[in-house]
Design an enzyme around this catalytic site. Structure first.
Site, PDB file in Angstrom:
ATOM      1  N   HIS A 105     -75.642  67.238 -45.552  1.00 30.34           N
ATOM      2  CA  HIS A 105     -76.037  68.528 -44.989  1.00 30.34           C
ATOM      3  C   HIS A 105     -75.530  69.702 -45.808  1.00 30.34           C
ATOM      4  CE1 HIS A 105     -75.884  65.544 -41.708  1.00 30.34           C
ATOM      5  NE2 HIS A 105     -77.012  66.121 -41.341  1.00 30.34           N
ATOM      6  N   HIS A 125     -81.192  69.418 -41.742  1.00 27.22           N
ATOM      7  CA  HIS A 125     -82.616  69.530 -41.479  1.00 27.22           C
ATOM      8  C   HIS A 125     -83.162  70.826 -42.068  1.00 27.22           C
ATOM      9  CE1 HIS A 125     -80.842  71.774 -38.119  1.00 27.22           C
ATOM     10  NE2 HIS A 125     -82.029  72.291 -37.838  1.00 27.22           N
ATOM     11  N   GLY A 159     -88.234  68.552 -39.497  1.00 30.12           N
ATOM     12  CA  GLY A 159     -89.286  69.480 -39.085  1.00 30.12           C
ATOM     13  C   GLY A 159     -90.357  69.735 -40.127  1.00 30.12           C
ATOM     14  N   MET A 179     -90.085  62.077 -39.251  1.00 29.14           N
ATOM     15  CA  MET A 179     -89.816  61.280 -38.048  1.00 29.14           C
ATOM     16  C   MET A 179     -90.920  61.506 -37.010  1.00 29.14           C
ATOM     17  SD  MET A 179     -85.670  61.747 -37.634  1.00 29.14           S
ATOM     18  CE  MET A 179     -85.615  60.764 -36.135  1.00 29.14           C
ATOM     19  N   SER A 180     -90.775  62.568 -36.228  1.00 28.35           N
ATOM     20  CA  SER A 180     -91.702  62.812 -35.124  1.00 28.35           C
ATOM     21  C   SER A 180     -93.118  63.070 -35.611  1.00 28.35           C
ATOM     22  CB  SER A 180     -91.220  63.981 -34.273  1.00 28.35           C
ATOM     23  OG  SER A 180     -91.102  65.157 -35.054  1.00 28.35           O
TER      24      SER A 180
END
Length: 221
Positions: A105, A125, A159, A179-180
């Site tokens: 990160h 992220h 995102g 991911m999503s």
């Protein structure tokens, strides 16, 4: 230009049947599939990898989150290490041939992972993400600083939507992880194809620009 990688990552919300189905439908369009199931036992992880193989998903495309022992036992491509995992150096020394990714990160964490022998880092992220509610996204500028600070590949995560791909890869990322955007999609195959189309468009544009720059230099421009 080196090929940019597309990683897709399970969200921990799918049943084993759903995870296997999505992976089986999409693996031909992606480079790596991460099994990221924090609440599953070693036995369940061992089982799902077997089922993925039965569904014709190549072991060379499977990366297991955290569980180095299961990754090694099943002969998958690699392992993705988190802050609570074994350290990179120990995994590198004990499990020769296993591709090691490290989630980072910051620039400092990326540099540490590089020193310890990681093969790549997963940085994020990047943008607002449902899995990171309340946490400030890092943004493309910070991604650019990270990619310029280390020599190993930086895979961007967090995102990322298809419309972000150009800027993310343009910041020096060696690939993207989703991911999503895939595992929560009502049509995972369609979603994956959206990402791959943007990645191919970026590659074509960048290749053309590089050729033009070379011609300009050769002509003494």
């Amino acid at each position: 230009m080196a090929k940019k990688e597309l990683h897709i990552i399970s969200t921990g919300e799918q049943t084993m049947d759903e995870l296997v189905h999505i992976a089986a439908c999409t693996h031909q369009y992606v480079d790596y599939i991460h099994v990221r199931e924090k609440n599953w036992s070693a036995k369940q992880l061992y089982e799902v990898i077997g089922r993925l193989v039965e569904a014709k998903v190549p072991l060379s495309k499977i990366i297991l989150n955290d569980r180095v022992d299961v990754a090694w036992a099943r002969g998958v491509s690699g392992v993705q290490l988190a802050h609570h995992s074994m350290d990179v150096k120990s995994v590198y020394e004990a499990y020769k041939g296993l591709r090691i990714g490290k989630s980072v990160h910051s620039i400092q964490e990326a540099l540490a992972a590089e020193r310890e022998g990681a093969d790549y880092v997963l940085f994020g992220h990047l943008f607002d993400s449902g899995s990171k509610l309340g946490l400030q996204p890092k943004g493309v500028e910070e991604l650019s600083r990270v990619t310029k600070s280390v020599d190993l590949p930086v895979i961007a995560i967090g995102g990322i939507k298809p419309e972000h791909v150009e800027n993310v890869l343009g910041a020096g990322a060696a690939g993207i992880a989703v991911m999503s955007g895939v595992f929560r999609s009502v049509n995972p195959v369609y979603s994956v194809k959206e990402y791959t189309a943007e990645m191919k468009r970026f590659h074509r544009t960048s290749s053309w620009t590089n050729r033009q720059n070379k011609l300009f230099i050769m002509r003494g421009g």
